[in-house]
Every structure is written in C-alpha cells, then in structure tokens.
Write an enzyme that holds these catalytic residues in place. Structure first.
Site, PDB file in Angstrom:
ATOM      1  N   LYS A   1      46.650  34.069  33.058  1.00  0.00           N
ATOM      2  CA  LYS A   1      46.165  35.415  32.702  1.00  0.00           C
ATOM      3  C   LYS A   1      45.664  35.380  31.252  1.00  0.00           C
ATOM      4  CE  LYS A   1      46.090  40.015  33.129  1.00  0.00           C
ATOM      5  NZ  LYS A   1      45.058  40.628  33.956  1.00  0.00           N
TER       6      LYS A   1
ATOM      7  N   ASN B   1      40.214  46.900  40.217  1.00  0.00           N
ATOM      8  CA  ASN B   1      41.346  46.960  39.292  1.00  0.00           C
ATOM      9  C   ASN B   1      40.901  47.468  37.944  1.00  0.00           C
ATOM     10  OD1 ASN B   1      41.593  44.746  36.955  1.00  0.00           O
ATOM     11  ND2 ASN B   1      40.361  43.880  38.608  1.00  0.00           N
TER      12      ASN B   1
ATOM     13  N   ASN C   1      37.148  34.361  28.021  1.00  0.00           N
ATOM     14  CA  ASN C   1      36.916  35.560  28.827  1.00  0.00           C
ATOM     15  C   ASN C   1      35.892  36.444  28.129  1.00  0.00           C
ATOM     16  OD1 ASN C   1      36.999  38.026  30.106  1.00  0.00           O
ATOM     17  ND2 ASN C   1      39.189  37.959  30.508  1.00  0.00           N
ATOM     18  N   PHE C   2      34.625  36.268  28.529  1.00  0.00           N
ATOM     19  CA  PHE C   2      33.516  37.101  28.033  1.00  0.00           C
ATOM     20  C   PHE C   2      33.130  38.109  29.102  1.00  0.00           C
ATOM     21  CE2 PHE C   2      31.967  33.069  25.695  1.00  0.00           C
ATOM     22  CZ  PHE C   2      32.639  33.424  24.531  1.00  0.00           C
ATOM     23  N   SER C   3      34.076  38.497  29.954  1.00  0.00           N
ATOM     24  CA  SER C   3      33.618  39.119  31.191  1.00  0.00           C
ATOM     25  C   SER C   3      34.458  40.239  31.763  1.00  0.00           C
ATOM     26  CB  SER C   3      33.460  38.018  32.241  1.00  0.00           C
ATOM     27  OG  SER C   3      34.565  37.121  32.217  1.00  0.00           O
ATOM     28  N   CYS C   4      35.642  40.521  31.219  1.00  0.00           N
ATOM     29  CA  CYS C   4      36.417  41.638  31.754  1.00  0.00           C
ATOM     30  C   CYS C   4      35.616  42.912  31.482  1.00  0.00           C
ATOM     31  CB  CYS C   4      37.790  41.694  31.082  1.00  0.00           C
ATOM     32  SG  CYS C   4      38.775  43.051  31.706  1.00  0.00           S
TER      33      CYS C   4
ATOM     34  N   LYS D   1      33.594  32.167  30.874  1.00  0.00           N
ATOM     35  CA  LYS D   1      33.625  32.944  32.123  1.00  0.00           C
ATOM     36  C   LYS D   1      32.673  34.127  32.024  1.00  0.00           C
ATOM     37  CE  LYS D   1      36.708  35.126  35.446  1.00  0.00           C
ATOM     38  NZ  LYS D   1      38.095  35.326  35.831  1.00  0.00           N
TER      39      LYS D   1
ATOM     40  N   ASN E   1      33.296  37.005  37.074  1.00  0.00           N
ATOM     41  CA  ASN E   1      34.365  37.990  36.908  1.00  0.00           C
ATOM     42  C   ASN E   1      34.013  39.190  37.803  1.00  0.00           C
ATOM     43  OD1 ASN E   1      36.497  39.664  35.827  1.00  0.00           O
ATOM     44  ND2 ASN E   1      36.457  38.384  34.006  1.00  0.00           N
ATOM     45  N   THR E   2      34.699  40.290  37.638  1.00  0.00           N
ATOM     46  CA  THR E   2      34.533  41.418  38.561  1.00  0.00           C
ATOM     47  C   THR E   2      33.273  42.247  38.280  1.00  0.00           C
ATOM     48  OG1 THR E   2      35.991  42.606  37.084  1.00  0.00           O
ATOM     49  CG2 THR E   2      36.990  41.669  39.061  1.00  0.00           C
TER      50      THR E   2
HETATM   51  C1  LIG Z   1      44.137  42.554  39.194  1.00  0.00           C
HETATM   52  C2  LIG Z   1      43.158  41.600  38.569  1.00  0.00           C
HETATM   53  C3  LIG Z   1      43.344  41.175  37.254  1.00  0.00           C
HETATM   54  C4  LIG Z   1      42.436  40.283  36.668  1.00  0.00           C
HETATM   55  N1  LIG Z   1      42.658  39.866  35.381  1.00  0.00           N
HETATM   56  C5  LIG Z   1      41.807  38.961  34.823  1.00  0.00           C
HETATM   57  C6  LIG Z   1      42.063  38.419  33.535  1.00  0.00           C
HETATM   58  O1  LIG Z   1      43.065  38.726  32.877  1.00  0.00           O
HETATM   59  N2  LIG Z   1      41.176  37.535  33.028  1.00  0.00           N
HETATM   60  C7  LIG Z   1      40.052  37.124  33.724  1.00  0.00           C
HETATM   61  O2  LIG Z   1      39.271  36.306  33.228  1.00  0.00           O
HETATM   62  N3  LIG Z   1      39.802  37.614  34.964  1.00  0.00           N
HETATM   63  C8  LIG Z   1      40.649  38.500  35.514  1.00  0.00           C
HETATM   64  N4  LIG Z   1      40.400  38.958  36.796  1.00  0.00           N
HETATM   65  C9  LIG Z   1      39.184  38.519  37.518  1.00  0.00           C
HETATM   66  C10 LIG Z   1      39.459  37.371  38.480  1.00  0.00           C
HETATM   67  O3  LIG Z   1      39.941  36.225  37.816  1.00  0.00           O
HETATM   68  C11 LIG Z   1      38.181  36.999  39.294  1.00  0.00           C
HETATM   69  O4  LIG Z   1      37.181  36.568  38.392  1.00  0.00           O
HETATM   70  C12 LIG Z   1      37.632  38.150  40.117  1.00  0.00           C
HETATM   71  O5  LIG Z   1      38.664  38.994  40.585  1.00  0.00           O
HETATM   72  C13 LIG Z   1      36.822  37.665  41.322  1.00  0.00           C
HETATM   73  O6  LIG Z   1      37.537  36.759  42.129  1.00  0.00           O
HETATM   74  P1  LIG Z   1      38.438  37.211  43.410  1.00  0.00           P
HETATM   75  O7  LIG Z   1      37.548  37.952  44.359  1.00  0.00           O
HETATM   76  O8  LIG Z   1      38.964  35.912  43.958  1.00  0.00           O
HETATM   77  O9  LIG Z   1      39.522  38.071  42.862  1.00  0.00           O
HETATM   78  C14 LIG Z   1      41.316  39.842  37.399  1.00  0.00           C
HETATM   79  C15 LIG Z   1      41.123  40.275  38.724  1.00  0.00           C
HETATM   80  C16 LIG Z   1      42.041  41.129  39.315  1.00  0.00           C
HETATM   81  C17 LIG Z   1      41.817  41.569  40.744  1.00  0.00           C
END
Ligand SMILES: Cc1cc2nc3c(=O)[nH]c(=O)nc-3n(C[C@H](O)[C@H](O)[C@H](O)COP(=O)(O)O)c2cc1C
Length: 366
Positions: free
Chosen positions: A44, A76, A135-138, A176, A203-204
């Site tokens: 994380k 999320n 992490n350039f992407s949250c 990222k 990322n999301t």
């Molecule tokens: C609840 C949650 C928390 C996440 N926290 C982080 C994080 O702290 N750092 C990060 O780089 N990505 C974070 N992500 C993004 C995931 O690592 C991933 O890039 C994204 O969810 C897409 O992949 P998935 O469909 O397999 O979840 C988070 C995703 C979720 C769902």
C-alpha cells in the site's frame, strides 16, 4: 513448471503481483499472500506523514450485473496508507528477511517537494525492498494536497519528480500511471525521461458509482455527501488493455510494463501479458475473491504456456502486439482477402432492416 520471469533484473517466481491497496496493507497480509504463492507484492502506498491521512467509512461502492449480481465495477475513495512510516520500514525489512525470493515493491507518494521525495526514497530503499513504484495516479483525496494523479496528469511534473527519485535510488523505479488523461503515452514517456525503468498501468478511473434514488445521495455516501472516487474491477479491463497496448507499442523495449486493471483470472492476466505486460497486478479481484486466486492464475498460465508450445513465460510477453494496425490497413487487408462484399453488406444504410441487436451480433467477433 518454472513460471519465473526476470524484469529489470528482478527474478519474480511468477508474474503475479498484488497491486497496491488493501491486499498489501500491512506485513501480515503480504506474508499470507507470499505463503499462498504470489510472485510479488506492491505494498500500500506510503508517505512521510501518516497523520495527515484520515480515511472515511464507508469508502467502497459496487456495481453489479443486473442479471447475475456479480460485481463488475468497484469504486473506492480510500486514501494511501494511514500507518506510520517507521512501522512500514520495520515491516519492509522483516518481509525481505523472511521472504528473500519474493519480490517486494514499495509504493511511495509525497508532496511536490524534492527533499521529501528524496528522503522517502532513501528511507524505503535502505530497508532492502526490491523496487519502488511511484504513485502518480491516485485520483481522489490525495489530489487535494496536489499529490497522486495531480502529478501524473502533468507530464512535466511526472518527469521532474521521477528524476528526483532516480537521482538517489539504487533500485529499479516503476512509475504508476493514471488513466484519467487523454494520452497515457505522454506522462509515461515523461517518467522514462526522468529515469523510470518500468511503467505500471493503470490506476483507477475517476467515477461516481451510483445515486441512491431513495435519499437522492450519490454513493458511497459519508454523512450525506460524497466525492468522485476511483473505479476498478472487471469493467475497467478493456480500457486498461488498450492503454497497456499503446504503451507497449511506443515505449523503448527495455522499459517494463506491469499491467493492472480488472484482472480476476489467468485468462485476463494472459491478455495483459500478450499485450506487453511482463508482470500483472491484481487489487480488487483479491479483495473480492481472496489470495487463493493465485492457484488458478498459476495453473492457467502453466497450461497456456504448455498448450501453445512456449518454453518460458517471457515468450508470452507482447506476442499479440503485432496484430494492431490502422483502420485504413484493415480495409486494405479485407479487400485483399476479397471480403469487400461482406464489408459493403454492412454499410450504415443497412441498419434498420434488422433488429439492432441482431445487427450488432453480426458485426461482433466474439
Ligand atoms: C480499495 C483500493 C485501494 C487502492 N489503494 C491504492 C494505493 O494505495 N496505491 C496505488 O497505487 N493504487 C491503489 N489502488 C489501485 C489499484 O492498485 C489498481 O491500480 C486499480 O484498482 C486497478 O486494478 P484492479 O481492477 O485489479 O483493482 C487501490 C484500489 C482499490 C480498489
């Protein structure tokens, strides 16, 4: 069978990596996944001052199939880790001691300040982790402090911050990427100019999961209100596959790609590998189905490698990339194959003669 793959000099026992998020939220859960057989984990995301990170409840929302009820989309509004950096540093050290052959990647994020990024980089790499993911992407929460996708949406900042890190790092650095941008190639190439050896994508996707028609409140609802959050799970996979293929076709060959987005099975993972990912990361899938998913991921990959006559996992990487072309070229190829007639029979004027769903099925390949 040997499922290992060497990426940026790191030997992954297999290409399956926990994505940064709840599946890597502390040493205990990471250790459990290593015991279960995962090749690596991105922990994380950590920062220097965890006290500034305050999470809300609820912070997740689901989109379900109307027919089966299966979760196909997930939102999320969770922030990065709220655990103190000193505890994380101890845990990184302990994990590397206990699991020397599993790949442990630390995900880091900081405010726009060279000293802070370089301090965090040095602290974390001194624990012995194998690599760093920036992490350039949250896309939510952290952006209010100009962190996360606030950097990844601006290629100039992405390049500058990556170069701060690579100036002091002695281990591989992956950047990222956020999909919340018109052209993902721009920040990715900028990160490579800044010295990144790998790109993690995606990322999301910024989203609103739904609105409660009873209360009129958008979800997830915290004390009556919400903010847009990050969308993940199966529904994002086609977008992630497209972005990964664009990166694989444009980045220098020595830059590795870690494919992420909606992976829930070996079939999904193989799609990312065929489009150029040498490792794949899973986050939401593991939250919904548990770490035992690794068994099917490994057996499915092994079966595919054997059935297709490959001799190693690395041979799979990028095998489908040569099948991308331009629309113009598809038309030429179709003409060459004397299928012009079939194409002409599907001109837009014909729509309306049949039911639209029948016409859609006629033009769909799978
Ligand atoms: C609840 C949650 C928390 C996440 N926290 C982080 C994080 O702290 N750092 C990060 O780089 N990505 C974070 N992500 C993004 C995931 O690592 C991933 O890039 C994204 O969810 C897409 O992949 P998935 O469909 O397999 O979840 C988070 C995703 C979720 C769902």
């Amino acid at each position: 069978m040997d499922l290992s793959i060497v990426v940026n000099g790191m030997k992954f026992p297999n290409p399956f990596v926990l994505g940064s998020g709840p599946p890597g939220t502390n040493a205990r859960v990471i250790a459990k996944s290593f015991d279960a057989g995962w090749g690596g984990a991105v922990a994380k995301t950590v920062s220097l001052e965890s006290a500034k990170v305050v999470n809300v409840v609820p912070r997740y929302g689901k989109l379900r199939s109307k027919i089966s009820g299966e979760v196909i989309g997930f939102e999320n509004i969770e922030l990065i880790s709220d655990r103190p950096i000193d505890i994380w540093l101890d845990e990184f050290r302990q994990l590397k001691k206990d699991y020397p052959h599993h790949i442990l990647i630390a995900s880091i994020m900081e405010e726009y300040e060279k000293g802070r990024w370089q301090e965090l980089t040095k602290l974390v790499q001194d624990t012995g982790v194998d690599a760093l993911e920036l992490n350039f992407s949250c896309p939510h929460g952290m952006t209010e402090r100009k962190m996360g996708s606030e950097m990844g949406e601006h290629p100039d900042l992405t390049e500058e911050v990556t170069s701060w890190v690579t100036e002091v790092s002695k281990i591989p650095v992956w950047a990222k990427m956020t999909p919340n941008i018109t052209n993902i190639k721009e920040p990715s190439h900028a990160a490579v100019r800044g010295g990144a050896q790998g790109i993690s994508a995606i990322n999301t996707i910024l989203s609103v999961i739904g609105v409660d028609l009873e209360t009129l409140r958008p979800m997830p609802t915290v004390e009556g209100h919400t903010v847009p959050g990050g969308y993940s799970s199966q529904a994002v996979r086609p977008i992630a596959l497209r972005m990964v293929s664009q990166l694989a076709l444009s980045l220098p060959k020595e830059v590795s790609i870690s494919g992420i987005g909606g992976i829930e099975s070996s079939h999904d993972a193989l799609e990312f590998m065929l489009l150029g990912s040498s490792t794949v990361q899973l986050c939401t899938g593991v939250m919904l189905h548990g770490v035992k998913m690794i068994d099917e991921l490994k057996s499915g990959l092994e079966k595919f490698v054997v059935d297709k006559g490959f001799t190693s996992v690395s041979e799979v990487v990028g095998k489908s990339l040569s099948y991308f072309s331009t629309h113009m070229d598809l038309v030429q190829k179709m003409k060459a194959a004397k299928r012009t007639k079939a194409g002409e029979a599907s001109r837009d004027n014909e729509w309306g003669q049949k039911d639209i769903t029948e016409k859609t099925a006629e033009l769909t390949s799978n």
